[in-house]
Scaffold this motif. Structure first.
Motif, PDB file in Angstrom:
ATOM      1  N   GLU A 227       0.833  -1.208   0.000  1.00  0.00           N
ATOM      2  CA  GLU A 227       0.000   0.000   0.000  1.00  0.00           C
ATOM      3  C   GLU A 227       0.869   1.262   0.000  1.00  0.00           C
ATOM      4  OE1 GLU A 227      -3.124   0.239  -0.518  1.00  0.00           O
ATOM      5  OE2 GLU A 227      -3.481  -1.924  -0.536  1.00  0.00           O
ATOM      6  N   LEU A 228       1.994   1.216   0.699  1.00  0.00           N
ATOM      7  CA  LEU A 228       2.923   2.345   0.666  1.00  0.00           C
ATOM      8  C   LEU A 228       3.479   2.554  -0.737  1.00  0.00           C
ATOM      9  CD1 LEU A 228       4.786   1.738   4.030  1.00  0.00           C
ATOM     10  CD2 LEU A 228       3.546   3.817   3.432  1.00  0.00           C
ATOM     11  N   LEU A 229       3.751   1.476  -1.439  1.00  0.00           N
ATOM     12  CA  LEU A 229       4.240   1.565  -2.812  1.00  0.00           C
ATOM     13  C   LEU A 229       3.176   2.175  -3.723  1.00  0.00           C
ATOM     14  CD1 LEU A 229       6.652   0.745  -4.663  1.00  0.00           C
ATOM     15  CD2 LEU A 229       5.375  -1.345  -5.157  1.00  0.00           C
ATOM     16  N   ARG A 230       1.928   1.759  -3.562  1.00  0.00           N
ATOM     17  CA  ARG A 230       0.842   2.338  -4.365  1.00  0.00           C
ATOM     18  C   ARG A 230       0.653   3.820  -4.045  1.00  0.00           C
ATOM     19  NH1 ARG A 230      -4.690   0.022  -5.424  1.00  0.00           N
ATOM     20  NH2 ARG A 230      -5.057   0.442  -3.240  1.00  0.00           N
ATOM     21  N   PHE A 231       0.814   4.173  -2.787  1.00  0.00           N
ATOM     22  CA  PHE A 231       0.693   5.580  -2.412  1.00  0.00           C
ATOM     23  C   PHE A 231       1.807   6.407  -3.044  1.00  0.00           C
ATOM     24  CE2 PHE A 231       1.751   8.975   0.737  1.00  0.00           C
ATOM     25  CZ  PHE A 231       0.618   9.751   0.542  1.00  0.00           C
ATOM     26  N   GLU A 232       3.014   5.847  -3.045  1.00  0.00           N
ATOM     27  CA  GLU A 232       4.159   6.555  -3.613  1.00  0.00           C
ATOM     28  C   GLU A 232       4.015   6.733  -5.120  1.00  0.00           C
ATOM     29  OE1 GLU A 232       8.412   4.869  -4.487  1.00  0.00           O
ATOM     30  OE2 GLU A 232       8.326   5.466  -2.377  1.00  0.00           O
ATOM     31  N   ARG A 233       3.526   5.701  -5.804  1.00  0.00           N
ATOM     32  CA  ARG A 233       3.455   5.746  -7.270  1.00  0.00           C
ATOM     33  C   ARG A 233       2.190   6.395  -7.799  1.00  0.00           C
ATOM     34  NH1 ARG A 233       5.765  -0.149  -9.379  1.00  0.00           N
ATOM     35  NH2 ARG A 233       7.911   0.151  -8.650  1.00  0.00           N
ATOM     36  N   HIS A 234       1.062   6.157  -7.123  1.00  0.00           N
ATOM     37  CA  HIS A 234      -0.224   6.586  -7.667  1.00  0.00           C
ATOM     38  C   HIS A 234      -1.000   7.518  -6.746  1.00  0.00           C
ATOM     39  CE1 HIS A 234       0.600   3.483 -10.601  1.00  0.00           C
ATOM     40  NE2 HIS A 234       0.602   2.553  -9.663  1.00  0.00           N
ATOM     41  N   GLY A 235      -0.463   7.822  -5.564  1.00  0.00           N
ATOM     42  CA  GLY A 235      -1.140   8.738  -4.653  1.00  0.00           C
ATOM     43  C   GLY A 235      -2.382   8.161  -3.996  1.00  0.00           C
ATOM     44  N   ARG A 236      -2.497   6.829  -3.940  1.00  0.00           N
ATOM     45  CA  ARG A 236      -3.669   6.205  -3.333  1.00  0.00           C
ATOM     46  C   ARG A 236      -3.411   5.976  -1.848  1.00  0.00           C
ATOM     47  NH1 ARG A 236      -4.977   1.745  -8.107  1.00  0.00           N
ATOM     48  NH2 ARG A 236      -5.504   3.282  -9.714  1.00  0.00           N
ATOM     49  N   GLY A 237      -4.060   6.776  -1.019  1.00  0.00           N
ATOM     50  CA  GLY A 237      -3.822   6.710   0.415  1.00  0.00           C
ATOM     51  C   GLY A 237      -4.456   5.489   1.059  1.00  0.00           C
ATOM     52  N   PHE A 238      -4.110   5.261   2.304  1.00  0.00           N
ATOM     53  CA  PHE A 238      -4.702   4.176   3.068  1.00  0.00           C
ATOM     54  C   PHE A 238      -4.524   4.487   4.547  1.00  0.00           C
ATOM     55  CE2 PHE A 238      -0.281   3.097   2.944  1.00  0.00           C
ATOM     56  CZ  PHE A 238      -0.012   2.367   4.081  1.00  0.00           C
ATOM     57  N   ALA A 239      -5.153   3.688   5.380  1.00  0.00           N
ATOM     58  CA  ALA A 239      -5.091   3.905   6.830  1.00  0.00           C
ATOM     59  C   ALA A 239      -4.903   2.570   7.541  1.00  0.00           C
ATOM     60  CB  ALA A 239      -6.360   4.587   7.318  1.00  0.00           C
ATOM     61  N   LEU A 240      -4.417   2.667   8.780  1.00  0.00           N
ATOM     62  CA  LEU A 240      -4.239   1.511   9.657  1.00  0.00           C
ATOM     63  C   LEU A 240      -5.107   1.660  10.897  1.00  0.00           C
ATOM     64  CD1 LEU A 240      -0.378   0.889   9.957  1.00  0.00           C
ATOM     65  CD2 LEU A 240      -2.011  -0.395   8.589  1.00  0.00           C
ATOM     66  N   ILE A 241      -5.629   0.537  11.352  1.00  0.00           N
ATOM     67  CA  ILE A 241      -6.262   0.473  12.662  1.00  0.00           C
ATOM     68  C   ILE A 241      -5.530  -0.597  13.469  1.00  0.00           C
ATOM     69  CG2 ILE A 241      -8.358   0.025  13.978  1.00  0.00           C
ATOM     70  CD1 ILE A 241      -9.991   0.791  11.552  1.00  0.00           C
ATOM     71  N   LEU A 242      -4.912  -0.207  14.564  1.00  0.00           N
ATOM     72  CA  LEU A 242      -4.278  -1.148  15.474  1.00  0.00           C
ATOM     73  C   LEU A 242      -5.244  -1.431  16.627  1.00  0.00           C
ATOM     74  CD1 LEU A 242      -0.628   0.212  15.644  1.00  0.00           C
ATOM     75  CD2 LEU A 242      -1.753  -1.162  13.898  1.00  0.00           C
ATOM     76  N   ILE A 243      -5.447  -2.693  16.896  1.00  0.00           N
ATOM     77  CA  ILE A 243      -6.453  -3.131  17.861  1.00  0.00           C
ATOM     78  C   ILE A 243      -5.775  -3.925  18.976  1.00  0.00           C
ATOM     79  CG2 ILE A 243      -8.570  -4.492  18.170  1.00  0.00           C
ATOM     80  CD1 ILE A 243      -8.947  -4.189  15.084  1.00  0.00           C
ATOM     81  N   ASP A 244      -6.173  -3.645  20.216  1.00  0.00           N
ATOM     82  CA  ASP A 244      -5.675  -4.416  21.354  1.00  0.00           C
ATOM     83  C   ASP A 244      -6.861  -4.742  22.265  1.00  0.00           C
ATOM     84  OD1 ASP A 244      -3.867  -5.691  22.984  1.00  0.00           O
ATOM     85  OD2 ASP A 244      -3.385  -3.897  24.126  1.00  0.00           O
ATOM     86  N   ILE A 245      -6.987  -6.000  22.651  1.00  0.00           N
ATOM     87  CA  ILE A 245      -8.062  -6.398  23.569  1.00  0.00           C
ATOM     88  C   ILE A 245      -7.751  -5.837  24.946  1.00  0.00           C
ATOM     89  CG2 ILE A 245      -9.222  -8.351  24.653  1.00  0.00           C
ATOM     90  CD1 ILE A 245      -8.607 -10.005  22.204  1.00  0.00           C
ATOM     91  N   ASP A 246      -8.716  -5.158  25.522  1.00  0.00           N
ATOM     92  CA  ASP A 246      -8.532  -4.569  26.847  1.00  0.00           C
ATOM     93  C   ASP A 246      -8.440  -5.666  27.903  1.00  0.00           C
ATOM     94  OD1 ASP A 246      -8.682  -2.006  25.771  1.00  0.00           O
ATOM     95  OD2 ASP A 246     -10.866  -1.952  25.943  1.00  0.00           O
TER      96      ASP A 246
END
Length: 366
Positions: A227-246
């Motif tokens: 996804e970082l490569l696609r963002f660098e080449r084509h400007g297609r952003g993305f996001a992450l969600i990090l999850i931790d069980i309480d």
């Protein structure tokens, strides 16, 4: 414990997922082949004309090839056709040229007199080899048998009417060699397919978390790099969600590891219910999960994380066991590499823990 990024994670510019890199290498090879074939055909046409050994039939063959190769070059360069369609088009074009030349040489000696049948018959077995590279095991066999039937049907009237002609014996040898070759190709293709299945199974195991069946830490790292490569080449952003069980450690201590494993499986199933087809959910380790959201902004990812927190905490996961999760959200920026993106999402997750758990927080831009 909050999620921590893999310190050994490399720069995304150096790590493309294997399938993507393989497709790009094949595309580059096809472009080079089409270009070299076109240059070679033009030179061959010039040499043939200069020696005075050309004919209308050869003119037509050269013209078809000189048009076909630049056309396929443009289609591959512009990514206007799937790879399999390009492969099949090349196969059918080659078979069509051989069939046309065979008809001309056997039945129209005046027009096809300049066509050397011996050299033509050397190319036909190559077509069968090519056929076993463009489709699946059984489909390749059907395609090869269809082409074999075509060439046999073309030559049959000639063999029946002129069994003593000098090309009859050569044509019979072609059909015998073709039958043996297709049989051998079918055998080796089946062996290769079984071997490939074994390799694919091993690859799947290396990329899959054994407990939940989700992509594991290594596979998630590959997806993020892609996804970082696609963002660098084509400007297609993305996001992450990090999850931790309480308080996941308390679940294991109080109810045992088996209950904790069941909770992880149930959480994986429930989290999948909130994802789009293109999203990737993976297990990072322990009670920690990651969601990669292609072409999603920070606000969209934060809304999804909050909805996920509510969805998980709304009803018990298993029996009367209710758990909550905390989420950290980060979206990619031009300054990000994999490590910095995970670090910002981890900081947001830590903030969610500090602010009372069962909530989602977003990270500041890099």
């Amino acid at each position: 414990m909050p999620l921590t990024p893999d310190v050994a994670m490399s720069s995304h510019a150096d790590r493309q997922p294997a399938p993507y890199a393989g497709r790009e290498r094949k595309r580059a090879a096809l472009l080079a082949i089409f270009a070299l074939c076109w240059v070679g055909l033009v030179l061959a046409c010039v040499v043939t004309e200069s020696r005075g050994v050309s004919s209308p039939a050869l003119h037509a063959v050269f013209a078809a090839n000189i048009v076909f190769h630049p056309l396929m070059f443009a289609l591959v360069y512009g990514r206007w056709l799937p790879e399999r369609v390009v492969d099949l088009a090349c196969l059918l074009f080659a078979a069509g040229i051989c069939a046309a030349c065979m008809v001309l040489r056997l039945y129209f000696p005046v027009q096809g007199g300049r066509i050397e049948l011996e050299r033509l018959y050397l190319w036909i077995p190559v077509i069968y080899v090519f056929a076993f590279t463009v489709a699946g095991h059984k489909s390749s066999l059907a395609l090869s048998l269809g082409l074999m039937a075509l060439f046999f049907a073309i030559s049959l009237p000639y063999l029946l009417q002129s069994p003593a002609e000098r090309f009859a014996s050569l044509t019979i040898q072609l059909h015998v060699v073709s039958a043996v070759l297709v049989t051998a190709l079918y055998f080796f293709s089946g062996h290769h397919q079984r071997l490939q299945l074994t390799m694919d199974e091993l690859a799947a195991l290396s990329h899959t978390d054994e407990l939940t069946g989700l992509p594991n830490r290594h596979r998630i790292s590959q997806v993020v790099d892609y996804e970082l490569l696609r963002f660098e080449r084509h400007g297609r952003g993305f996001a992450l969600i990090l999850i931790d069980i309480d308080r996941f450690k308390d679940v294991n201590d109080r109810l045992g590891q088996q209950a904790g494993d069941l909770a992880l499986k149930a959480l994986a199933l429930r989290a999948r219910q909130t994802l789009r087809d293109g999203d990737t959910l993976g297990r990072w380790g322990g009670g920690e999960f990651v969601i990669v959201l292609p072409e999603a902004g920070l606000d969209d990812a934060l809304r999804k994380a909050r909805a996920l927190c509510a969805h998980v905490g709304r009803t018990p996961l298993i029996d009367d066991l209710s758990i909550t999760i905390s989420c950290g959200v980060a979206s990619v920026t031009p300054a990000d590499m994999a490590q910095s993106l995970f670090q910002r999402a981890d900081a947001a997750l830590h903030a969610a823990k500090q602010h009372g758990r069962n909530r989602a927080e977003s990270a500041a831009p890099a």
